[in-house]
Design an enzyme around this catalytic site. Sequence first.
Site, PDB file in Angstrom:
ATOM      1  N   CYS A  78       2.990   6.871 -93.512  1.00 46.46           N
ATOM      2  CA  CYS A  78       1.686   6.479 -94.036  1.00 46.46           C
ATOM      3  C   CYS A  78       1.274   5.170 -93.385  1.00 46.46           C
ATOM      4  O   CYS A  78       2.071   4.496 -92.749  1.00 46.46           O
ATOM      5  CB  CYS A  78       1.769   6.295 -95.534  1.00 46.46           C
ATOM      6  SG  CYS A  78       2.368   7.745 -96.399  1.00 46.46           S
ATOM      7  N   ARG A  83      -1.111   7.325 -86.614  1.00 44.22           N
ATOM      8  CA  ARG A  83       0.157   7.540 -87.337  1.00 44.22           C
ATOM      9  C   ARG A  83       0.179   8.915 -87.986  1.00 44.22           C
ATOM     10  O   ARG A  83       1.201   9.340 -88.512  1.00 44.22           O
ATOM     11  CB  ARG A  83       0.358   6.446 -88.390  1.00 44.22           C
ATOM     12  CG  ARG A  83       0.448   5.051 -87.820  1.00 44.22           C
ATOM     13  CD  ARG A  83       0.304   3.987 -88.900  1.00 44.22           C
ATOM     14  NE  ARG A  83       1.433   3.932 -89.787  1.00 44.22           N
ATOM     15  CZ  ARG A  83       2.556   3.259 -89.544  1.00 44.22           C
ATOM     16  NH1 ARG A  83       2.676   2.628 -88.400  1.00 44.22           N
ATOM     17  NH2 ARG A  83       3.548   3.258 -90.392  1.00 44.22           N
ATOM     18  N   TRP A 122       0.556  10.345 -95.304  1.00 44.31           N
ATOM     19  CA  TRP A 122       1.233  11.499 -94.685  1.00 44.31           C
ATOM     20  C   TRP A 122       2.133  12.033 -95.776  1.00 44.31           C
ATOM     21  O   TRP A 122       3.104  11.413 -96.171  1.00 44.31           O
ATOM     22  CB  TRP A 122       2.041  11.011 -93.468  1.00 44.31           C
ATOM     23  CG  TRP A 122       2.913  12.034 -92.866  1.00 44.31           C
ATOM     24  CD1 TRP A 122       4.222  12.299 -93.188  1.00 44.31           C
ATOM     25  CD2 TRP A 122       2.566  12.984 -91.848  1.00 44.31           C
ATOM     26  NE1 TRP A 122       4.693  13.331 -92.417  1.00 44.31           N
ATOM     27  CE2 TRP A 122       3.706  13.779 -91.597  1.00 44.31           C
ATOM     28  CE3 TRP A 122       1.411  13.229 -91.127  1.00 44.31           C
ATOM     29  CZ2 TRP A 122       3.728  14.804 -90.663  1.00 44.31           C
ATOM     30  CZ3 TRP A 122       1.433  14.246 -90.194  1.00 44.31           C
ATOM     31  CH2 TRP A 122       2.569  15.021 -89.968  1.00 44.31           C
ATOM     32  N   ASN A 142       4.018   2.847 -98.101  1.00 44.77           N
ATOM     33  CA  ASN A 142       4.509   3.664 -96.980  1.00 44.77           C
ATOM     34  C   ASN A 142       6.027   3.715 -97.088  1.00 44.77           C
ATOM     35  O   ASN A 142       6.684   2.676 -97.120  1.00 44.77           O
ATOM     36  CB  ASN A 142       4.125   3.042 -95.630  1.00 44.77           C
ATOM     37  CG  ASN A 142       4.857   3.760 -94.478  1.00 44.77           C
ATOM     38  OD1 ASN A 142       5.155   4.945 -94.567  1.00 44.77           O
ATOM     39  ND2 ASN A 142       5.180   3.001 -93.433  1.00 44.77           N
ATOM     40  N   GLY A 143       6.583   4.912 -97.172  1.00 44.48           N
ATOM     41  CA  GLY A 143       8.034   5.032 -97.289  1.00 44.48           C
ATOM     42  C   GLY A 143       8.412   6.126 -98.269  1.00 44.48           C
ATOM     43  O   GLY A 143       7.569   6.944 -98.662  1.00 44.48           O
ATOM     44  N   GLU A 162      17.988  22.554 -74.941  1.00 44.47           N
ATOM     45  CA  GLU A 162      16.946  21.570 -75.274  1.00 44.47           C
ATOM     46  C   GLU A 162      16.727  20.586 -74.133  1.00 44.47           C
ATOM     47  O   GLU A 162      15.596  20.261 -73.780  1.00 44.47           O
ATOM     48  CB  GLU A 162      17.299  20.828 -76.570  1.00 44.47           C
ATOM     49  CG  GLU A 162      16.311  19.784 -77.014  1.00 44.47           C
ATOM     50  CD  GLU A 162      14.877  20.282 -77.178  1.00 44.47           C
ATOM     51  OE1 GLU A 162      13.967  19.435 -77.231  1.00 44.47           O
ATOM     52  OE2 GLU A 162      14.646  21.513 -77.180  1.00 44.47           O
ATOM     53  N   LYS A 177      13.132  20.064 -72.061  1.00 43.58           N
ATOM     54  CA  LYS A 177      12.460  18.756 -71.936  1.00 43.58           C
ATOM     55  C   LYS A 177      12.161  18.454 -70.464  1.00 43.58           C
ATOM     56  O   LYS A 177      11.080  18.016 -70.115  1.00 43.58           O
ATOM     57  CB  LYS A 177      13.320  17.639 -72.550  1.00 43.58           C
ATOM     58  CG  LYS A 177      13.370  17.729 -74.080  1.00 43.58           C
ATOM     59  CD  LYS A 177      12.167  17.131 -74.714  1.00 43.58           C
ATOM     60  CE  LYS A 177      11.408  17.893 -75.779  1.00 43.58           C
ATOM     61  NZ  LYS A 177      11.635  19.138 -76.224  1.00 43.58           N
ATOM     62  N   GLU A 181       9.377  20.668 -69.329  1.00 39.75           N
ATOM     63  CA  GLU A 181       8.132  20.441 -70.072  1.00 39.75           C
ATOM     64  C   GLU A 181       7.383  19.194 -69.586  1.00 39.75           C
ATOM     65  O   GLU A 181       6.166  19.213 -69.460  1.00 39.75           O
ATOM     66  CB  GLU A 181       8.495  20.282 -71.548  1.00 39.75           C
ATOM     67  CG  GLU A 181       7.360  20.233 -72.512  1.00 39.75           C
ATOM     68  CD  GLU A 181       7.851  20.163 -73.958  1.00 39.75           C
ATOM     69  OE1 GLU A 181       7.020  20.361 -74.840  1.00 39.75           O
ATOM     70  OE2 GLU A 181       9.047  19.918 -74.195  1.00 39.75           O
ATOM     71  N   HIS A 229      29.007  34.828 -64.159  1.00 32.94           N
ATOM     72  CA  HIS A 229      28.371  36.163 -64.242  1.00 32.94           C
ATOM     73  C   HIS A 229      27.021  36.163 -63.530  1.00 32.94           C
ATOM     74  O   HIS A 229      26.110  36.905 -63.895  1.00 32.94           O
ATOM     75  CB  HIS A 229      28.212  36.564 -65.718  1.00 32.94           C
ATOM     76  CG  HIS A 229      29.521  36.588 -66.442  1.00 32.94           C
ATOM     77  ND1 HIS A 229      30.519  37.500 -66.178  1.00 32.94           N
ATOM     78  CD2 HIS A 229      30.017  35.752 -67.392  1.00 32.94           C
ATOM     79  CE1 HIS A 229      31.568  37.248 -66.954  1.00 32.94           C
ATOM     80  NE2 HIS A 229      31.294  36.198 -67.699  1.00 32.94           N
ATOM     81  N   LYS A 259       0.249  20.200 -78.625  1.00 29.64           N
ATOM     82  CA  LYS A 259       1.318  19.806 -79.549  1.00 29.64           C
ATOM     83  C   LYS A 259       1.755  20.986 -80.412  1.00 29.64           C
ATOM     84  O   LYS A 259       2.932  21.256 -80.566  1.00 29.64           O
ATOM     85  CB  LYS A 259       0.861  18.666 -80.450  1.00 29.64           C
ATOM     86  CG  LYS A 259       1.963  18.199 -81.399  1.00 29.64           C
ATOM     87  CD  LYS A 259       3.147  17.605 -80.651  1.00 29.64           C
ATOM     88  CE  LYS A 259       4.391  17.444 -81.478  1.00 29.64           C
ATOM     89  NZ  LYS A 259       5.592  17.165 -80.725  1.00 29.64           N
TER      90      LYS A 259
HETATM   91  C1  AGP Z   1       8.774  21.108 -77.612  1.00 27.39           C
HETATM   92  O1  AGP Z   1       8.862  19.897 -76.985  1.00 27.39           O
HETATM   93  C2  AGP Z   1       7.473  21.781 -77.438  1.00 27.39           C
HETATM   94  N1  AGP Z   1       6.393  20.959 -77.806  1.00 27.39           N
HETATM   95  C3  AGP Z   1       7.393  23.167 -78.026  1.00 27.39           C
HETATM   96  O2  AGP Z   1       8.405  23.957 -77.466  1.00 27.39           O
HETATM   97  C4  AGP Z   1       7.543  23.226 -79.551  1.00 27.39           C
HETATM   98  O3  AGP Z   1       8.861  22.938 -79.927  1.00 27.39           O
HETATM   99  C5  AGP Z   1       7.185  24.617 -80.035  1.00 27.39           C
HETATM  100  O4  AGP Z   1       5.848  24.868 -79.700  1.00 27.39           O
HETATM  101  C6  AGP Z   1       7.401  24.775 -81.527  1.00 27.39           C
HETATM  102  O5  AGP Z   1       6.561  23.926 -82.230  1.00 27.39           O
HETATM  103  P1  AGP Z   1       6.754  23.795 -83.815  1.00 27.39           P
HETATM  104  O6  AGP Z   1       8.089  23.180 -84.087  1.00 27.39           O
HETATM  105  O7  AGP Z   1       5.615  22.932 -84.244  1.00 27.39           O
HETATM  106  O8  AGP Z   1       6.645  25.173 -84.392  1.00 27.39           O
END
Ligand code: AGP
Length: 609
Positions: free
Chosen positions: A2, A28, A75, A101-102, A481, A485, A488, A504, A604
């Site tokens: 928040c 935020r 939030w 906030n917290g 992961e 990254k 991405e 394999h 996002k």
């Molecule tokens: C991860 O860095 C990406 N932005 C993307 O793979 C993301 O994890 C995926 O779209 C899932 O998003 P969500 O956790 O909001 O469902």
Amino acid sequence: MCGIFGCILRNREAAPIIHAALKRLEYRGYDSVGELTIHKGRFYIKKDQGKIDEVHRVHNLDDLPGNIGIGHTRWATHGAPLEVNAHPHVDCRGSIAVVHNGIIENFAELKLELESRGHVFKSRTDTEIIAHLIEENSKVDSSLGLVKATLEAVKKLEGSYSIAVVSTHEPSKIVCARHESPLVIGINEDAIYCASDIPAFLHLTNRVVTVEDGELVVISRKGFEISKIADSSVVTRKPKLIEWTPEMAVKQGYPHFMLKEIYEQPACLRNTLRLQEHYLDLMATFLDRAREVFLVACGTSYHACLAASYMFSKLAFLATYPVIASEFPEQHGKSVNIDSTILAVSQSGETADTLASVNCARERAATVLGLTNAIGSTLTRVSRVYIGQQSGPEIGVAATKTFTSQLSVLSQLALRLAKKRGKVSQDEMDYLAENLEMLPDTVETIIQDQEEKVKEIAKKYKSAKTFFFLGRGSSAATAYEGSLKLMEIAYVPSIAYPAGESKHGPISLVEPGFPVVFVCPRDGTHKTLVGNIMEMKARGASVIAVIEKDDEEIKKLADDYIEVPKGIPEVLSPIPYVIPLQLLAYHMAVERGHNPDTPRNLAKSVTVK
Ligand code: AGP
């Protein structure tokens, strides 16, 4: 996360200042907003759910009288994003108001105690108890005054908080206090401000005083007084001049949101250790009773599901099926049924493929559970039980802090399930719980001690054409992961797979200098992983290894290595071991001239099919 704000002005109306400050705290993330001013001994409050501009259109946030006031962007953590839960919150008599906030961990027991003394609560928030606590203290001892009543109240709080408190009885001051959540004071000739973050008032002053943990501050037209909550001893602190542009301020001096969010992980992990036991237990009960459990998600959230499947199996002897959401309807659409349980994981709570899987399962009467970072999101509305992971909004498109927070929540669920099923001894439970508690500090150490090393490695391999990321066991999820990254945000083609798969096929790609990243915790997979490293070295690969501190065996084999503190239990290892990979992708992107916050072709939260 928040945003709180407060201001005392000499001869200007506070409302437009509060409105503008809250706009500067929008980054935020929030789902509701509220303002309060004091005029002629009365409170004037405007609050509602929704974005500031929408709420302003309906309520006119500039139109509240008075030159002292507080404001808040919320939030949601406790209680859905509704007008009733928006801040400020007031006491029974409407004469004490708080913005916060917290997360107040012990709010439930404090609420029960206050209700037993006749207090009536309007909202479902943890915050409202603070106003009633202060009221109760003043009721018990009317000589206390707002400052002392607030002091006694915060001494009862467990968890994280930064608060701003005002009272119609003492309308010329704002009392603030801080424990973990950020709080700063801004000063100029005719005004004094308090806020969660500098951007709120940087356009008005750059003379800033940072409030430290465990401090209480009284601001008035005379200035500010800081004292220690523990013993009320006075603290003197001079304002510092902040030479930040507003853009820099929003990133708190970090060059990118992604790096800021990587550094926020220790605080976020601490938040996940404060989740409401009740919901964790409830979700563990549903998982315990389930005939089959699907862990469904996309992208980074799917990698959290993959790591969780190892935790559930190793700790609770529960077989779970991690499924990529876009494949769920095809793969399980026909077999999922009333005895099935889906745990859908989505930081945004709005990802279309994940919601489509949830709908597919709901149509067949399966039980839906949710883990998300967005209270009020669609996933929270379609889940039988959901857990809000409380990482605060993630601005960088690349998920970092939300990933490690997801892993922390999922490991707590696995531990509770293991306890319910009597699959682990009390000693092992205590050992794992202790290690979970230590993880925020461990992650802090890795970021501080290893970032420079990672930067050098990123510089060394910035022109590499392709990368492999390999791991075994739950470290395979960490490798996936790390690879995601790098693709991405640094746009480097990269392949991740369980290290045992090398022979394999994929190994045929390896040639001298081919970079291979190994995730190598010292666990049951260590011995075989050493074999995989030697396989790669034999073909001239450049090995970058994320290892346990002082792992001399792999140090001898690796071309480059990054160290993680000792003694991390295997099932928890994806949390600390992914940090160097987040940093590698970040610095690789910067080295290659890309903006890590806004990767091309990506948004996002993917809400379109
Ligand atoms: C991860 O860095 C990406 N932005 C993307 O793979 C993301 O994890 C995926 O779209 C899932 O998003 P969500 O956790 O909001 O469902």
